[in-house]
Design a protein around this motif. Structure first.
Motif, PDB file in Angstrom:
ATOM      1  N   THR A 130       0.828  -1.211   0.000  1.00 22.85           N
ATOM      2  CA  THR A 130       0.000   0.000   0.000  1.00 22.85           C
ATOM      3  C   THR A 130       0.860   1.258   0.000  1.00 22.85           C
ATOM      4  O   THR A 130       0.488   2.267  -0.617  1.00 22.85           O
ATOM      5  CB  THR A 130      -0.962   0.009   1.197  1.00 22.85           C
ATOM      6  OG1 THR A 130      -0.236  -0.146   2.417  1.00 22.85           O
ATOM      7  CG2 THR A 130      -1.979  -1.122   1.087  1.00 22.85           C
ATOM      8  N   GLY A 133       1.811   1.704  -3.608  1.00 22.69           N
ATOM      9  CA  GLY A 133       0.678   2.135  -4.415  1.00 22.69           C
ATOM     10  C   GLY A 133       0.292   3.573  -4.150  1.00 22.69           C
ATOM     11  O   GLY A 133       0.044   4.354  -5.086  1.00 22.69           O
ATOM     12  N   PRO A 179      -5.219   1.240  -2.965  1.00 19.72           N
ATOM     13  CA  PRO A 179      -4.310   0.118  -2.672  1.00 19.72           C
ATOM     14  C   PRO A 179      -4.757  -0.736  -1.487  1.00 19.72           C
ATOM     15  O   PRO A 179      -4.534  -1.950  -1.471  1.00 19.72           O
ATOM     16  CB  PRO A 179      -2.977   0.821  -2.377  1.00 19.72           C
ATOM     17  CG  PRO A 179      -3.043   2.080  -3.162  1.00 19.72           C
ATOM     18  CD  PRO A 179      -4.481   2.516  -3.064  1.00 19.72           C
ATOM     19  N   TYR A 183      -5.429  -4.844  -2.327  1.00 25.40           N
ATOM     20  CA  TYR A 183      -4.548  -5.867  -1.758  1.00 25.40           C
ATOM     21  C   TYR A 183      -5.251  -7.211  -1.522  1.00 25.40           C
ATOM     22  O   TYR A 183      -4.740  -8.258  -1.961  1.00 25.40           O
ATOM     23  CB  TYR A 183      -3.904  -5.360  -0.464  1.00 25.40           C
ATOM     24  CG  TYR A 183      -2.949  -6.350   0.154  1.00 25.40           C
ATOM     25  CD1 TYR A 183      -1.591  -6.299  -0.128  1.00 25.40           C
ATOM     26  CD2 TYR A 183      -3.403  -7.366   1.009  1.00 25.40           C
ATOM     27  CE1 TYR A 183      -0.712  -7.219   0.423  1.00 25.40           C
ATOM     28  CE2 TYR A 183      -2.529  -8.283   1.561  1.00 25.40           C
ATOM     29  CZ  TYR A 183      -1.192  -8.208   1.265  1.00 25.40           C
ATOM     30  OH  TYR A 183      -0.319  -9.124   1.796  1.00 25.40           O
TER      31      TYR A 183
END
Length: 275
Positions: A130, A133, A179, A183
């Motif tokens: 994350t 991203g 993000p 995931y």
């Protein structure tokens, strides 16, 4: 999110809200329930942790800084409250896909091929995935074709308070949260871990807007804290990361925080008082 939905159905929605004949797994009911739960949850997290941080962490002397806007706290809160319902619309669509079984979320630790080790490693990979991203999405939102329309409202707050943490344009807010939601569609993740991480990222978002620049010296150039994010608000082209400074260093956008060099907002206020 199905854990939250199941709990809401069991304790509130089925016995007290919905007609007895409306099945719990009916898609329209699930979408409606998720929309309400998502908005109430986001509102509770924002107001609870934002308020705690504002009164117990945020240095109120920063409100005397020349770049602190008139009625800024109220404006931050109003902007966030107007944006959160719109951010929730695409978010609910992703939660709905999770509830319908399209993600890789699992219920029991035994379902992980690596047991508790797998759960722990998934937490680390979630943070690094994350962070990567968000870095690239955030940086893209600074492109001239996107910045003025979507991201500029968040940069209105040069000296931010914890309430600025969720004061985004809806497109900006959803894109930077994407993000987190992507995931579990790509990698296995325990459902309770996912909920815990969802709360954590909201708390972290509040914390990097709280004006408390204290970080252990050894981690100052590793952790992307409030000092780094304050410089992002002040100087625009630096420190796009969320948790770590890794991608800023890779992408050439890292800046050592001015607060660590005696040139931050608190230092500026001290100089004003001394004059």
């Amino acid at each position: 999110m199905d854990l939250v939905l199941d709990a809401a159905d069991r304790h509130l929605l089925t016995p007290y809200v919905y007609p007895a004949g409306w099945p719990e797994d009916e898609p329209c009911r699930q979408l409606l329930s998720l929309f309400v739960i998502t908005n109430l949850g986001a509102l509770a997290l924002y107001l609870l942790f934002g308020t705690l941080s504002y009164y117990f962490v945020f240095d109120h002397r920063l409100k005397t800084h020349p770049q602190f806007l008139e009625n800024q706290v109220r404006r931050e809160i109003v902007y966030a409250l107007r944006s959160l319902p719109w951010i929730s619309v695409p978010t609910v669509a992703l939660f709905f896909a999770e509830v319908r079984g399209y993600s890789k979320l699992y219920d029991n630790v035994e379902d992980s091929p690596y047991g508790w080790t797998g759960v722990f490693l998934s937490m680390l990979s979630f943070l690094f995935f994350t962070d990567m991203g968000i870095y690239w999405i955030h940086r893209a939102l600074h492109h001239k074709l996107l910045y003025k329309r979507f991201h500029k409202p968040h940069h209105l707050w040069k000296i931010a308070t914890p309430f600025a943490s969720h004061a985004f344009h809806p497109v900006d807010g959803f894109m930077q949260s994407l993000p987190y939601h992507v995931y579990p569609f790509l990698f296995p993740l325990h459902k309770v871990t996912y909920l815990g991480l969802y709360i954590f990222v909201n708390v972290w978002t509040v914390s990097i807007h709280d004006g408390d620049y204290r970080v252990p010296r050894l981690l100052r150039h590793v952790i992307n804290g409030s000092a780094h994010h304050t410089d992002h608000h002040l100087y625009f082209d630096y420190n796009y990361g969320q948790y770590f400074t890794l991608w800023d260093k890779i992408g050439g956008s890292y800046k050592s925080p001015a607060a660590f060099e005696g040139k931050g907002p608190h230092d500026y206020l001290r100089q004003l008082r001394e004059k």
